[in-house]
Write a protein that holds these residues in place. Structure first.
Motif, mmCIF file in Angstrom:
data_model
loop_
_atom_site.group_PDB
_atom_site.id
_atom_site.type_symbol
_atom_site.label_atom_id
_atom_site.label_comp_id
_atom_site.label_asym_id
_atom_site.label_seq_id
_atom_site.Cartn_x
_atom_site.Cartn_y
_atom_site.Cartn_z
ATOM 1 N N VAL A 39 -47.063 19.813 119.097
ATOM 2 C CA VAL A 39 -48.039 20.832 119.485
ATOM 3 C C VAL A 39 -48.046 21.944 118.441
ATOM 4 N N TYR A 40 -49.238 22.303 117.994
ATOM 5 C CA TYR A 40 -49.433 23.462 117.123
ATOM 6 C C TYR A 40 -50.226 24.483 117.924
ATOM 7 N N ASP A 41 -49.536 25.503 118.408
ATOM 8 C CA ASP A 41 -50.155 26.505 119.275
ATOM 9 C C ASP A 41 -50.267 27.828 118.518
ATOM 10 N N PHE A 42 -51.433 28.064 117.941
ATOM 11 C CA PHE A 42 -51.660 29.260 117.126
ATOM 12 C C PHE A 42 -52.412 30.344 117.896
ATOM 13 N N ARG A 43 -52.539 30.208 119.195
ATOM 14 C CA ARG A 43 -53.372 31.122 119.961
ATOM 15 C C ARG A 43 -52.895 32.550 119.905
ATOM 16 N N ASN A 44 -51.591 32.766 119.811
ATOM 17 C CA ASN A 44 -51.058 34.125 119.830
ATOM 18 C C ASN A 44 -50.622 34.618 118.457
ATOM 19 N N TYR A 45 -50.898 33.837 117.422
ATOM 20 C CA TYR A 45 -50.571 34.267 116.068
ATOM 21 C C TYR A 45 -51.756 35.065 115.509
ATOM 22 N N PRO A 46 -51.509 36.203 114.870
ATOM 23 C CA PRO A 46 -52.620 37.056 114.394
ATOM 24 C C PRO A 46 -53.601 36.280 113.508
ATOM 25 N N LYS A 47 -54.871 36.380 113.830
ATOM 26 C CA LYS A 47 -55.883 35.648 113.061
ATOM 27 C C LYS A 47 -55.866 36.051 111.583
ATOM 28 N N ALA A 48 -55.644 37.322 111.312
ATOM 29 C CA ALA A 48 -55.682 37.804 109.937
ATOM 30 C C ALA A 48 -54.587 37.199 109.079
ATOM 31 N N ASP A 49 -53.552 36.654 109.708
ATOM 32 C CA ASP A 49 -52.419 36.080 108.974
ATOM 33 C C ASP A 49 -52.440 34.556 108.962
ATOM 34 N N GLN A 50 -53.543 33.954 109.410
ATOM 35 C CA GLN A 50 -53.627 32.498 109.467
ATOM 36 C C GLN A 50 -54.396 31.922 108.291
ATOM 37 N N ARG A 63 -50.986 10.600 108.986
ATOM 38 C CA ARG A 63 -51.322 9.967 110.259
ATOM 39 C C ARG A 63 -50.845 10.867 111.387
ATOM 40 N N LEU A 64 -51.776 11.241 112.279
ATOM 41 C CA LEU A 64 -51.463 12.058 113.442
ATOM 42 C C LEU A 64 -51.619 11.205 114.694
ATOM 43 N N SER A 65 -50.636 11.266 115.561
ATOM 44 C CA SER A 65 -50.694 10.537 116.830
ATOM 45 C C SER A 65 -50.177 11.441 117.940
ATOM 46 N N GLY A 66 -51.013 11.679 118.951
ATOM 47 C CA GLY A 66 -50.582 12.521 120.058
ATOM 48 C C GLY A 66 -50.323 13.957 119.656
ATOM 49 N N VAL A 67 -51.058 14.460 118.677
ATOM 50 C CA VAL A 67 -50.904 15.838 118.203
ATOM 51 C C VAL A 67 -51.936 16.722 118.898
ATOM 52 N N VAL A 68 -51.493 17.895 119.327
ATOM 53 C CA VAL A 68 -52.375 18.859 119.996
ATOM 54 C C VAL A 68 -52.399 20.147 119.191
ATOM 55 N N ILE A 69 -53.605 20.633 118.876
ATOM 56 C CA ILE A 69 -53.784 21.917 118.200
ATOM 57 C C ILE A 69 -54.502 22.856 119.159
ATOM 58 N N LEU A 70 -53.891 24.006 119.411
ATOM 59 C CA LEU A 70 -54.464 25.026 120.288
ATOM 60 C C LEU A 70 -54.749 26.272 119.456
ATOM 61 N N ILE A 242 -55.396 9.617 126.365
ATOM 62 C CA ILE A 242 -54.782 10.588 125.452
ATOM 63 C C ILE A 242 -53.609 11.287 126.131
ATOM 64 N N GLU A 243 -53.774 11.600 127.399
ATOM 65 C CA GLU A 243 -52.720 12.305 128.150
ATOM 66 C C GLU A 243 -51.415 11.519 128.164
ATOM 67 N N THR A 244 -51.479 10.193 128.129
ATOM 68 C CA THR A 244 -50.261 9.387 128.139
ATOM 69 C C THR A 244 -49.550 9.393 126.792
ATOM 70 N N VAL A 245 -50.265 9.800 125.734
ATOM 71 C CA VAL A 245 -49.690 9.785 124.384
ATOM 72 C C VAL A 245 -49.228 11.178 123.955
ATOM 73 N N CYS A 246 -49.979 12.204 124.328
ATOM 74 C CA CYS A 246 -49.661 13.578 123.936
ATOM 75 C C CYS A 246 -48.499 14.137 124.754
ATOM 76 N N PRO A 247 -47.895 15.231 124.278
ATOM 77 C CA PRO A 247 -46.934 15.952 125.117
ATOM 78 C C PRO A 247 -47.614 16.460 126.391
ATOM 79 N N ASP A 248 -46.830 16.681 127.418
ATOM 80 C CA ASP A 248 -47.358 17.237 128.667
ATOM 81 C C ASP A 248 -47.899 18.638 128.399
ATOM 82 N N MET A 249 -49.186 18.855 128.689
ATOM 83 C CA MET A 249 -49.819 20.118 128.379
ATOM 84 C C MET A 249 -49.913 21.058 129.570
#
Length: 266
Positions: A39-50, A63-70, A242-249
């Motif tokens: 999981v890549y969860d960037f929701r709370n990281y400052p936008k100006a620093d991304q 190759r990405l498998s079961g990857v979640v980007i928020l 997809i839910e069976t492959v990704c981490p529990d969200m």
């Protein structure tokens, strides 16, 4: 022999240093990189620093498998213009059973002859984490995106509501990009004026998009080259897989992925 770099599991909440990518894959160092159930969860990281959440340069194979980007202003960039020769010959991305929710753009973006193959991926609320312009997937400068059984959705009837300034900024930057690509003649192309939240999967400047068995929950979402749209029931089955492959969200979204689909795409 290619060096295989494997990353499995865990959560990344932002880049190691401000303005860095969450992860950059260099073809010259690790030609083949596999990332799964992360999981890549960037929701709370400052936008100006991304910058990018994920990027691949210099002929990287990823190759990405079961990857979640928020969140994230820019989700995935395949090819960055620095090594177009190596990207044309070697760069290849495969995304299977992946989810991108609430990113601003590059969901993914492919350029410089790279090839991106997407199977059973869900791209939702692209444009939500806005910086300069919005779009979902985009192939250009000779790149290809091939999407099979993929979903491109928006939660709201119009994502930005009454936020006129964001809509104007988005439109102005899309017009600027089109003029950069095609010259002033771009002002005569209807595609130039397509708002970012409508750009589900598109191609320009020699890029190619091939899509089949894809789903959109709003008729105004554009998916170039789609020859067979699926209905909501079929789309839900894809999310359930997809839910069976990704981490529990549940902890990140407040509910399992399929339940979130039921609510967010009505």
């Amino acid at each position: 022999m290619s060096i295989i770099n494997q990353i499995t599991g865990g959560v990344c909440n932002g880049p190691a240093n401000p303005k860095d990518d969450g992860l950059t894959v260099y073809g010259s160092t690790h030609r083949h990189t596999e990332i799964s159930q992360r999981v890549y969860d960037f929701r709370n990281y400052p936008k100006a620093d991304q910058d990018e959440v994920l990027s691949g340069v210099d002929g990287a194979e990823v190759r990405l498998s079961g990857v979640v980007i928020l969140g994230g202003i820019k989700a995935i960039l395949a090819g960055n213009g620095d090594h177009p020769g190596n990207d044309v010959h070697n760069a290849r991305w495969e995304l299977e059973d992946c989810v991108i929710i609430g990113a601003g753009r590059r969901c993914p973006e492919a350029q410089d002859g790279t090839t991106v193959i997407m199977r059973r991926c869900w791209i939702h609320d692209f444009g939500q984490t806005f910086d300069v312009r919005a779009f979902g997937g985009w192939a250009h400068r000779g790149a290809r995106i091939i999407a099979e059984d993929c979903l491109f959705t928006q939660s709201d009837l119009w994502p930005w509501g009454l936020d006129i300034l964001t809509a104007i900024k988005d439109m102005g930057n899309h017009i600027g990009q089109a003029v950069n690509d095609y010259g002033l003649g771009a002002m005569l192309y209807p595609r130039t004026y397509l708002p970012g939240p409508c750009r589900g999967l598109t191609a320009d400047t020699g890029g190619l998009v091939l899509a089949t068995r894809c789903y959109r929950n709003r008729l105004w979402i554009t998916i170039d080259g789609c020859n067979n749209y699926i209905d909501r029931a079929a789309a839900r089955k894809i999310v359930a897989h997809i839910e069976t492959v990704c981490p529990d969200m549940t902890g990140k979204l407040g509910q399992p992925l399929t339940d979130f689909f039921d609510i967010a795409t009505v």
